[in-house]
Design a protein around this motif. Structure first.
Motif, PDB file in Angstrom:
ATOM      1  N   GLY A  21     -15.752 -24.895 -26.087  1.00 16.13           N
ATOM      2  CA  GLY A  21     -14.954 -25.149 -24.893  1.00 16.13           C
ATOM      3  C   GLY A  21     -13.468 -25.207 -25.145  1.00 16.13           C
ATOM      4  N   VAL A  22     -13.054 -25.722 -26.300  1.00 17.68           N
ATOM      5  CA  VAL A  22     -11.631 -25.866 -26.591  1.00 17.68           C
ATOM      6  C   VAL A  22     -10.940 -24.503 -26.633  1.00 17.68           C
ATOM      7  CG1 VAL A  22     -11.914 -25.828 -29.104  1.00 17.68           C
ATOM      8  CG2 VAL A  22      -9.960 -26.987 -28.104  1.00 17.68           C
ATOM      9  N   PHE A  23     -11.674 -23.450 -27.036  1.00 18.55           N
ATOM     10  CA  PHE A  23     -11.061 -22.130 -27.123  1.00 18.55           C
ATOM     11  C   PHE A  23     -10.801 -21.547 -25.738  1.00 18.55           C
ATOM     12  CE2 PHE A  23     -13.640 -21.632 -31.266  1.00 18.55           C
ATOM     13  CZ  PHE A  23     -12.743 -22.448 -31.929  1.00 18.55           C
ATOM     14  N   TYR A  24     -11.548 -21.983 -24.743  1.00 18.10           N
ATOM     15  CA  TYR A  24     -11.384 -21.451 -23.396  1.00 18.10           C
ATOM     16  C   TYR A  24     -10.362 -22.255 -22.607  1.00 18.10           C
ATOM     17  CZ  TYR A  24     -15.328 -18.387 -24.184  1.00 18.10           C
ATOM     18  OH  TYR A  24     -16.151 -17.418 -24.685  1.00 18.10           O
ATOM     19  N   LYS A  25     -10.258 -23.542 -22.909  1.00 18.02           N
ATOM     20  CA  LYS A  25      -9.325 -24.392 -22.180  1.00 18.02           C
ATOM     21  C   LYS A  25      -7.897 -24.186 -22.657  1.00 18.02           C
ATOM     22  CE  LYS A  25     -12.871 -27.957 -21.553  1.00 18.02           C
ATOM     23  NZ  LYS A  25     -13.328 -29.293 -21.977  1.00 18.02           N
ATOM     24  N   ASN A  26      -7.737 -23.784 -23.920  1.00 16.59           N
ATOM     25  CA  ASN A  26      -6.412 -23.610 -24.487  1.00 16.59           C
ATOM     26  C   ASN A  26      -6.207 -22.154 -24.884  1.00 16.59           C
ATOM     27  OD1 ASN A  26      -5.426 -26.574 -24.933  1.00 16.59           O
ATOM     28  ND2 ASN A  26      -7.547 -26.530 -25.602  1.00 16.59           N
ATOM     29  N   LYS A  27      -5.034 -21.628 -24.568  1.00 11.09           N
ATOM     30  CA  LYS A  27      -4.783 -20.222 -24.852  1.00 11.09           C
ATOM     31  C   LYS A  27      -3.790 -20.092 -26.012  1.00 11.09           C
ATOM     32  CE  LYS A  27      -6.061 -18.756 -20.236  1.00 11.09           C
ATOM     33  NZ  LYS A  27      -5.684 -18.005 -19.020  1.00 11.09           N
ATOM     34  N   ILE A  28      -2.515 -19.937 -25.717  1.00  8.40           N
ATOM     35  CA  ILE A  28      -1.522 -19.788 -26.774  1.00  8.40           C
ATOM     36  C   ILE A  28      -0.855 -21.131 -27.016  1.00  8.40           C
ATOM     37  CG2 ILE A  28       0.503 -18.547 -27.545  1.00  8.40           C
ATOM     38  CD1 ILE A  28      -1.983 -16.820 -27.158  1.00  8.40           C
ATOM     39  N   PRO A  29      -1.123 -21.770 -28.150  1.00  5.26           N
ATOM     40  CA  PRO A  29      -0.594 -23.120 -28.380  1.00  5.26           C
ATOM     41  C   PRO A  29       0.833 -23.110 -28.904  1.00  5.26           C
ATOM     42  CG  PRO A  29      -1.914 -22.442 -30.250  1.00  5.26           C
ATOM     43  CD  PRO A  29      -1.969 -21.304 -29.260  1.00  5.26           C
ATOM     44  N   ALA A  30       1.497 -24.245 -28.745  1.00  6.31           N
ATOM     45  CA  ALA A  30       2.777 -24.448 -29.413  1.00  6.31           C
ATOM     46  C   ALA A  30       2.524 -24.494 -30.915  1.00  6.31           C
ATOM     47  CB  ALA A  30       3.433 -25.736 -28.937  1.00  6.31           C
ATOM     48  N   LEU A  31       3.496 -24.056 -31.709  1.00 10.89           N
ATOM     49  CA  LEU A  31       3.286 -23.949 -33.150  1.00 10.89           C
ATOM     50  C   LEU A  31       2.925 -25.276 -33.795  1.00 10.89           C
ATOM     51  CD1 LEU A  31       6.150 -21.470 -34.043  1.00 10.89           C
ATOM     52  CD2 LEU A  31       3.700 -21.024 -34.124  1.00 10.89           C
ATOM     53  N   ASN A  32       3.542 -26.361 -33.307  1.00 12.46           N
ATOM     54  CA  ASN A  32       3.263 -27.663 -33.926  1.00 12.46           C
ATOM     55  C   ASN A  32       1.905 -28.236 -33.509  1.00 12.46           C
ATOM     56  OD1 ASN A  32       3.911 -28.203 -31.309  1.00 12.46           O
ATOM     57  ND2 ASN A  32       5.622 -29.582 -31.751  1.00 12.46           N
ATOM     58  N   ASP A  33       1.197 -27.541 -32.579  1.00 13.16           N
ATOM     59  CA  ASP A  33      -0.130 -28.004 -32.180  1.00 13.16           C
ATOM     60  C   ASP A  33      -1.260 -27.231 -32.851  1.00 13.16           C
ATOM     61  OD1 ASP A  33       0.945 -29.882 -30.454  1.00 13.16           O
ATOM     62  OD2 ASP A  33       0.951 -28.498 -28.743  1.00 13.16           O
ATOM     63  N   ILE A  34      -0.919 -26.147 -33.518  1.00  6.13           N
ATOM     64  CA  ILE A  34      -1.949 -25.254 -34.048  1.00  6.13           C
ATOM     65  C   ILE A  34      -2.858 -25.961 -35.046  1.00  6.13           C
ATOM     66  CG2 ILE A  34      -2.281 -23.261 -35.571  1.00  6.13           C
ATOM     67  CD1 ILE A  34      -0.008 -21.883 -34.155  1.00  6.13           C
ATOM     68  N   GLU A  35      -2.277 -26.755 -35.939  1.00  5.69           N
ATOM     69  CA  GLU A  35      -3.066 -27.368 -37.007  1.00  5.69           C
ATOM     70  C   GLU A  35      -4.178 -28.263 -36.474  1.00  5.69           C
ATOM     71  OE1 GLU A  35      -2.334 -29.852 -41.169  1.00  5.69           O
ATOM     72  OE2 GLU A  35      -0.646 -29.056 -40.016  1.00  5.69           O
ATOM     73  N   THR A  36      -3.984 -28.835 -35.289  1.00  4.77           N
ATOM     74  CA  THR A  36      -5.000 -29.752 -34.745  1.00  4.77           C
ATOM     75  C   THR A  36      -6.316 -29.034 -34.455  1.00  4.77           C
ATOM     76  OG1 THR A  36      -4.232 -29.367 -32.466  1.00  4.77           O
ATOM     77  CG2 THR A  36      -3.213 -31.168 -33.695  1.00  4.77           C
ATOM     78  N   TYR A  37      -6.259 -27.724 -34.210  1.00  3.21           N
ATOM     79  CA  TYR A  37      -7.478 -26.979 -33.890  1.00  3.21           C
ATOM     80  C   TYR A  37      -8.333 -26.693 -35.123  1.00  3.21           C
ATOM     81  CZ  TYR A  37      -5.329 -26.183 -29.349  1.00  3.21           C
ATOM     82  OH  TYR A  37      -4.760 -26.361 -28.108  1.00  3.21           O
ATOM     83  N   PHE A  38      -7.737 -26.730 -36.303  1.00  2.00           N
ATOM     84  CA  PHE A  38      -8.478 -26.336 -37.497  1.00  2.00           C
ATOM     85  C   PHE A  38      -9.466 -27.398 -37.970  1.00  2.00           C
ATOM     86  CE2 PHE A  38      -4.375 -23.904 -38.510  1.00  2.00           C
ATOM     87  CZ  PHE A  38      -4.769 -22.875 -37.685  1.00  2.00           C
ATOM     88  N   LYS A  39      -9.324 -28.632 -37.504  1.00  3.19           N
ATOM     89  CA  LYS A  39     -10.157 -29.719 -37.991  1.00  3.19           C
ATOM     90  C   LYS A  39     -11.209 -30.166 -36.986  1.00  3.19           C
ATOM     91  CE  LYS A  39      -6.235 -31.403 -40.706  1.00  3.19           C
ATOM     92  NZ  LYS A  39      -5.284 -32.529 -40.968  1.00  3.19           N
TER      93      LYS A  39
END
Length: 548
Positions: A21-39
């Motif tokens: 679901g997170v991949f559909y709710k969020n599209k192009i993230p801000a650079l400082n938010d990207i790392e939060t998706y990896f964990k």
């Protein structure tokens, strides 16, 4: 994202929509938010799902360059996750991003992304020639003379970051780089639709809602020579393929007619499909010639209401649409698709219902109505001048408009004269019901509801089935444990037609896949009428079978 080396092949994972679901709710993230998706949990599932493929196809083979083509914004985060996973296991691998999403992102965002991620380079616009030069640079040290190439001291060697393919390629160059290599497609089922590049750009190019024209650097329409297209088709025919999809925003009348006549004159027996716009330039004789050559189409009507058509600047009205559809009917073109956009600014629920009823008049020539909710984008005409269309940009939409990393993000807006979100989704459901009725008539001879509502097999014994070959050839093993394997079947008609089947049902498919069978045969295999009924409903609901 295709790690098997086959371009244009789409692997849907919509069956995991709730999981991812997170991949559909969020599209192009801000650079400082990207790392939060990896964990997060979704990232772990994605990596576990593809870890064996990554190991076998990339790491074990020592692949020096890995490319990701990203058509949709929802794929951006998964692509980054997989890029990190590959880079962690192969520090020297060169990772390149490309595709429509990368083309629409700003140069600054891509530069910053590469400085803070495992991505080594990006290609914007046409990618074949820049990618070839990148390969020669990485493998052989040949200098890159591509114009508009950004350089960075990310490593000890100047590494290309963003290729912007501004150069207009000649017909021969387009032809040379358009074919898929035999070794990369030899494993595909013969029924697989093969992409053939017909043109770049749009010959109309004036729709107020459209952002696709930004995918081509100079926004000029260019078609390929018919001879090159026919040569490409012959190339694939020699390998046994006979089903083709023209890659085009919309094919114009004259070019479509030339292709059709060339196919017929040369006795080339194929099926081919392309997008059409409602265009008075198509005569009945042209459409008859196209039908004779094996043609079917997706028509980008978008709406039948004159107010909506004016807002969208489609260049035609309902009267012209009716005349065009009547030509298609007379020419006996069938099994076509029709694109509909729901929720345009200022369009009411009643007006949307009028379009739905309009569509029902043409179910003899269209067997699927592809419906989507209107999206406001930054560089469409509507996005640039929202006040002209009575659109009020929300506060978060204003922030999004000016912090969109380029042209990829949609803008949240308020439409005081239009529909609510609930009304829009209600219209979508009504179109899905219509599509379901059409599928039932075509695939199941009207038996679909009888089968799905049956409590016993008493009325099902005289119905004979045969498995849909194309569906079976798209099964993907999702489990490495051979004793408990599961398969996902990706259907070409609709993303909703995807099902997971267990090992026992897959064994039954292997037994009956080349012959007719009925409900008694399923009972004999399962030894249990209730389980047999459950399996039959799963197969019908997933469109695995046809009634014969």
């Amino acid at each position: 994202m295709e790690i098997s080396g086959i371009r244009y092949t789409r692997i849907y994972i919509d069956i995991f929509r709730e999981v991812f679901g997170v991949f559909y709710k969020n599209k192009i993230p801000a650079l400082n938010d990207i790392e939060t998706y990896f964990k997060n949990h979704e990232a772990r599932i994605l990596k576990d799902l593809l870890k064996d493929q990554i190991q076998k196809k990339i790491i074990d083979r020592g692949v020096p360059i890995v490319g990701f083509s990203i058509p949709f914004a929802q794929q951006f985060i998964p692509a980054l996750i997989l890029a990190y996973e590959i880079k962690n296991k192969m520090h020297d691998v060169h990772i390149c991003f490309g595709g429509p999403v990368i083309t629409l992102l700003s140069d600054q965002y891509l530069k910053d992304l590469i400085r803070t991620s495992p991505i080594d380079s990006c290609v914007k616009y046409d990618g074949e020639i820049p990618l070839l030069k990148l390969l020669n640079f990485i493998l052989h040290g040949k200098p890159i003379d591509e114009p508009n190439c950004f350089l960075s001291n990310k490593s000890s060697v100047l590494t290309p970051i963003v290729f912007k393919s501004f150069r207009v390629r000649t017909a021969s160059q387009r032809h040379k780089h358009n074919r898929l290599q035999k070794k990369n497609i030899k494993q595909l089922p013969m029924e697989t639709p093969i992409p053939i590049a017909q043109s770049t750009g749009c010959y109309w190019g004036q729709c107020s809602f459209c952002d696709y024209i930004n995918l081509h650097v100079d926004k000029v329409y260019r078609s390929r020579p018919v001879k090159d297209i026919i040569d490409d088709i012959k190339y694939y025919i020699d390998m046994g393929f006979s089903n083709f999809r023209m890659l085009a925003e919309a094919i114009p009348p004259r070019h479509a007619n030339e292709i059709a006549n060339n196919l017929t004159t040369n006795n080339i027996d194929i099926k081919w499909h392309s997008f059409l716009r409602v265009d008075n330039g198509f005569s009945i004789n042209m459409l008859e010639a196209m039908n004779k050559s094996g043609f079917s189409c997706t028509v980008g009507m978008e709406h039948s209401n004159n107010c909506a058509l004016k807002i969208l600047n489609k260049g035609y009205n309902q009267k012209i649409i009716r005349k065009f559809f009547e030509k298609i009917r007379i020419a006996s073109l069938s099994e076509n698709h029709l694109n509909i956009i729901v929720g345009m600014p200022g369009i009411t629920y009643a007006q949307e219902m009028e379009t739905l009823e309009f569509c029902k008049e043409y179910t003899d020539i269209f067997n699927q109505f592809k419906c989507s909710i209107f999206t406001l984008t930054n560089t469409s005409e509507m996005g640039k001048n929202p006040q002209k269309y009575g659109i009020i940009i929300n506060e978060d939409g204003k922030a999004n408009k000016f912090n969109s990393h380029g042209r990829i993000s949609s803008i949240n807006f308020y439409d005081p004269n239009g529909m609510t979100s609930e009304e829009k989704h209600e219209i979508l459901k009504l179109y899905e019901q219509l599509n379901q009725e059409l599928r039932s008539q075509i695939r199941f001879n009207g038996y679909r509801n009888l089968i799905l509502t049956a409590r016993t097999g008493a009325y099902l014994e005289d119905i004979y089935f045969i498995f849909d070959r194309l569906s079976l050839q798209q099964m993907v093993n999702l489990n490495t444990n051979n004793n408990d394997g599961y398969f996902v079947v990706n259907m070409s008609a609709s993303r909703r037609h995807q099902v997971i089947i267990d090992k026992k049902l897959s064994d039954m498919i292997n037994i009956f896949k080349d012959k007719k069978f009925n409900f008694k045969d399923i009972i004999e295999f399962t030894t249990d009428e209730n389980i047999a009924l459950q399996y039959l409903k799963e197969m019908v609901n997933g469109s695995l079978v046809n009634v014969v």
